[in-house]
Write a protein that holds these residues in place. Structure first.
Motif, mmCIF file in Angstrom:
data_model
loop_
_atom_site.group_PDB
_atom_site.id
_atom_site.type_symbol
_atom_site.label_atom_id
_atom_site.label_comp_id
_atom_site.label_asym_id
_atom_site.label_seq_id
_atom_site.Cartn_x
_atom_site.Cartn_y
_atom_site.Cartn_z
ATOM 1 N N ILE A 116 9.803 -9.360 13.024
ATOM 2 C CA ILE A 116 8.597 -9.086 13.814
ATOM 3 C C ILE A 116 7.372 -9.523 13.021
ATOM 4 N N SER A 117 6.325 -9.862 13.734
ATOM 5 C CA SER A 117 5.088 -10.320 13.095
ATOM 6 C C SER A 117 4.510 -9.232 12.197
ATOM 7 N N ILE A 118 3.901 -9.675 11.120
ATOM 8 C CA ILE A 118 3.215 -8.747 10.213
ATOM 9 C C ILE A 118 1.918 -8.316 10.887
ATOM 10 N N PRO A 119 1.695 -7.014 11.061
ATOM 11 C CA PRO A 119 0.455 -6.541 11.695
ATOM 12 C C PRO A 119 -0.778 -6.950 10.879
ATOM 13 N N GLU A 120 -1.874 -7.156 11.573
ATOM 14 C CA GLU A 120 -3.103 -7.621 10.920
ATOM 15 C C GLU A 120 -3.576 -6.681 9.818
ATOM 16 N N ASP A 121 -3.455 -5.361 10.007
ATOM 17 C CA ASP A 121 -3.921 -4.439 8.969
ATOM 18 C C ASP A 121 -3.091 -4.578 7.689
ATOM 19 N N ILE A 122 -1.792 -4.800 7.833
ATOM 20 C CA ILE A 122 -0.942 -4.986 6.656
ATOM 21 C C ILE A 122 -1.187 -6.369 6.052
ATOM 22 N N ARG A 123 -1.363 -7.371 6.911
ATOM 23 C CA ARG A 123 -1.667 -8.722 6.436
ATOM 24 C C ARG A 123 -2.921 -8.717 5.552
ATOM 25 N N SER A 124 -3.941 -7.979 5.977
ATOM 26 C CA SER A 124 -5.179 -7.920 5.178
ATOM 27 C C SER A 124 -4.944 -7.217 3.841
ATOM 28 N N GLN A 125 -4.052 -6.223 3.818
ATOM 29 C CA GLN A 125 -3.702 -5.580 2.539
ATOM 30 C C GLN A 125 -2.976 -6.561 1.625
ATOM 31 N N LEU A 126 -2.037 -7.325 2.192
ATOM 32 C CA LEU A 126 -1.307 -8.321 1.402
ATOM 33 C C LEU A 126 -2.264 -9.373 0.838
ATOM 34 N N GLU A 127 -3.214 -9.805 1.649
ATOM 35 C CA GLU A 127 -4.169 -10.837 1.228
ATOM 36 C C GLU A 127 -4.992 -10.405 0.014
ATOM 37 N N LYS A 128 -5.234 -9.113 -0.132
ATOM 38 C CA LYS A 128 -5.992 -8.601 -1.283
ATOM 39 C C LYS A 128 -5.252 -8.833 -2.593
ATOM 40 N N HIS A 129 -3.954 -9.068 -2.523
ATOM 41 C CA HIS A 129 -3.128 -9.255 -3.720
ATOM 42 C C HIS A 129 -2.572 -10.673 -3.807
ATOM 43 N N PHE A 130 -3.211 -11.591 -3.083
ATOM 44 C CA PHE A 130 -2.774 -12.981 -3.043
ATOM 45 C C PHE A 130 -3.198 -13.702 -4.323
ATOM 46 N N VAL A 131 -2.284 -14.489 -4.877
ATOM 47 C CA VAL A 131 -2.563 -15.300 -6.070
ATOM 48 C C VAL A 131 -2.196 -16.738 -5.733
ATOM 49 N N GLU A 132 -3.102 -17.653 -6.006
ATOM 50 C CA GLU A 132 -2.842 -19.068 -5.781
ATOM 51 C C GLU A 132 -1.745 -19.557 -6.702
#
Length: 139
Positions: A116-132
């Motif tokens: 199932i698609s990742i909900p936007e609220d969780i996606r935004s939490q994941l993005e806070k820990h994104f590393v290039e």
């Protein structure tokens, strides 16, 4: 990025007096707990509540780790797709990178057996820990 410290146990050591290669998978999984909580805050492992399934994991050994010194596990996000995401992991001991790896997880409905698609609220939490990708190993 999330950081945890693990203390190598006596039983984690092999006959060559370094951390056994099988231990790293357990430590990296422990490093994913903060991310697991984004999807299931109480970490309830019931069939209806758990939302993630591991589809791939790998790691590379860079240097030996030894008993008697803590190991810092660093976990961060390297990719976010529609229903899947990739977690990067690093193991550091004595300020040196000793191992690195990744795990691919899928947001999953176990009742209906479908991603199932990742909900936007969780996606935004994941993005806070994104590393290039080019910054991996430099953090």
């Amino acid at each position: 990025m999330f950081k945890i410290n693990v203390i190598p146990r006596f039983g984690d050591i092999d006959g060559l007096k370094h951390v056994n290669n099988t231990v790293l998978a357990v430590w990296f999984e422990k490093g994913r707990n903060h991310i697991f909580r984004m999807f299931t805050p109480d970490l309830d492992l019931s069939y209806e509540k758990w939302k993630l399934i591991l589809v791939r994991t790998d790691f590379d050994f860079i240097g030996q780790m030894y008993y008697g010194e803590d190991v810092e596990i660093r976990s961060y996000i390297t990719h976010i797709g529609n229903s899947s995401f990739t977690i990067g992991h690093e193991a550091w001991q004595d300020d040196e990178l000793k191992a690195k790896g990744k795990a691919v997880l899928v947001h999953y409905d176990f009742v209906n057996q479908v991603p199932i698609s990742i909900p936007e609220d969780i996606r935004s939490q994941l993005e806070k820990h994104f590393v290039e990708e080019e910054d991996i190993g430099k953090i």
